[in-house]
Motif scaffolding. Structure first.
Motif, short mmCIF file in Angstrom:
data_model
loop_
_atom_site.label_atom_id
_atom_site.label_comp_id
_atom_site.label_asym_id
_atom_site.label_seq_id
_atom_site.Cartn_x
_atom_site.Cartn_y
_atom_site.Cartn_z
N ARG A 274 4.84 -1.66 0.12
CA ARG A 274 4.59 -0.45 1.38
C ARG A 274 3.44 -0.24 1.19
NH1 ARG A 274 5.27 4.15 3.00
NH2 ARG A 274 5.90 4.77 1.43
N GLN A 275 3.15 0.61 -0.24
CA GLN A 275 2.11 1.72 -0.33
C GLN A 275 1.08 0.45 -0.04
OE1 GLN A 275 3.23 3.44 -4.08
NE2 GLN A 275 4.41 4.71 -3.13
N ILE A 276 0.59 -0.08 -0.92
CA ILE A 276 -0.22 -0.99 -1.19
C ILE A 276 -0.48 -1.94 0.72
CG2 ILE A 276 -1.27 -3.54 -0.97
CD1 ILE A 276 -1.90 -0.97 -3.19
N SER A 277 0.51 -2.11 1.58
CA SER A 277 0.47 -2.29 3.24
C SER A 277 -0.43 -1.17 3.46
CB SER A 277 2.00 -2.74 3.33
OG SER A 277 1.79 -2.72 4.45
N SER A 278 0.19 0.14 3.46
CA SER A 278 -0.45 1.12 4.02
C SER A 278 -1.85 1.16 3.40
CB SER A 278 0.36 2.50 3.62
OG SER A 278 1.50 2.36 4.68
N ILE A 279 -2.45 1.10 2.73
CA ILE A 279 -3.82 1.55 2.52
C ILE A 279 -4.58 0.26 2.74
CG2 ILE A 279 -5.04 1.39 0.26
CD1 ILE A 279 -2.82 2.48 -1.33
N LEU A 280 -4.34 -0.82 2.87
CA LEU A 280 -4.90 -2.19 3.43
C LEU A 280 -5.10 -2.31 4.72
CD1 LEU A 280 -3.71 -5.14 1.38
CD2 LEU A 280 -5.52 -4.16 0.96
N HIS A 281 -3.36 -1.38 6.03
CA HIS A 281 -3.98 -1.11 7.11
C HIS A 281 -5.05 -0.37 7.37
CE1 HIS A 281 -2.53 0.21 10.59
NE2 HIS A 281 -1.87 -1.25 10.91
N GLU A 282 -4.85 1.01 6.22
CA GLU A 282 -5.66 2.21 7.17
C GLU A 282 -7.41 1.68 6.78
OE1 GLU A 282 -6.87 5.81 4.51
OE2 GLU A 282 -5.02 5.32 4.74
N LYS A 283 -7.04 0.98 5.35
CA LYS A 283 -8.75 0.11 5.13
C LYS A 283 -9.46 -0.67 6.26
CE LYS A 283 -9.69 3.84 1.86
NZ LYS A 283 -10.61 3.72 2.11
N PHE A 284 -8.79 -1.72 6.17
CA PHE A 284 -9.20 -2.96 6.88
C PHE A 284 -8.91 -2.74 7.98
CE2 PHE A 284 -8.69 -3.39 2.83
CZ PHE A 284 -10.62 -4.50 1.85
#
Length: 135
Positions: free
Chosen positions: A67-77
């Protein structure tokens, strides 16, 4: 740990990786054959073959990292969606693919099906790692 497992070697630091996030129980790093830039693998540090081999506590810890990685990728890309898949046919160490998706078939990846997916250049992986970790 399994001495013959490539992901156990990544966890121990014997094989370099473009680490995005790490905690006491999981490690997240860029896939060297990405479907899209930012494609990240999340693995438990202990050697386990299947998600079904995890007890509830360890399952929840793993999924919190996903979930944390998904949030990071959503924010960055800023993809349309962030897809999650568990395949594991190639490496017998549980790993969850977290993939920025722009088209419906990104998670099923026509690139894999057509054989057009290539290993990423290490320099481009480093640039993506730095971009994801940037403030």
């Amino acid at each position: 740990m399994n001495n013959s497992c490539i992901f156990c070697s990544v966890t121990k630091g014997d094989i370099p990786s473009n680490t995005i996030m790490e905690n006491d129980w999981t490690k997240s790093f860029l896939d060297i054959r990405p479907i899209n830039p930012g494609h990240t693998l999340v693995i438990p540090k202990m050697h386990v073959n299947s998600i079904h081999d995890l007890n509830e506590e360890n399952y929840l810890r793993l999924m919190e990292s996903v979930r944390q990685i998904s949030s990071i990728l959503h924010e960055k890309f800023t993809p349309r969606k962030v897809g999650i898949a568990i395949a594991g046919f190639d490496i017998e160490h549980l790993h969850i693919h977290v993939v920025p998706m722009y088209r419906y078939h990104d998670i099923t990846s026509e690139k894999y099906l057509t054989g057009t997916i290539l290993e990423a250049d290490p320099n481009s992986l480093k640039e993506i790692e730095e971009f994801i970790k940037s403030e």
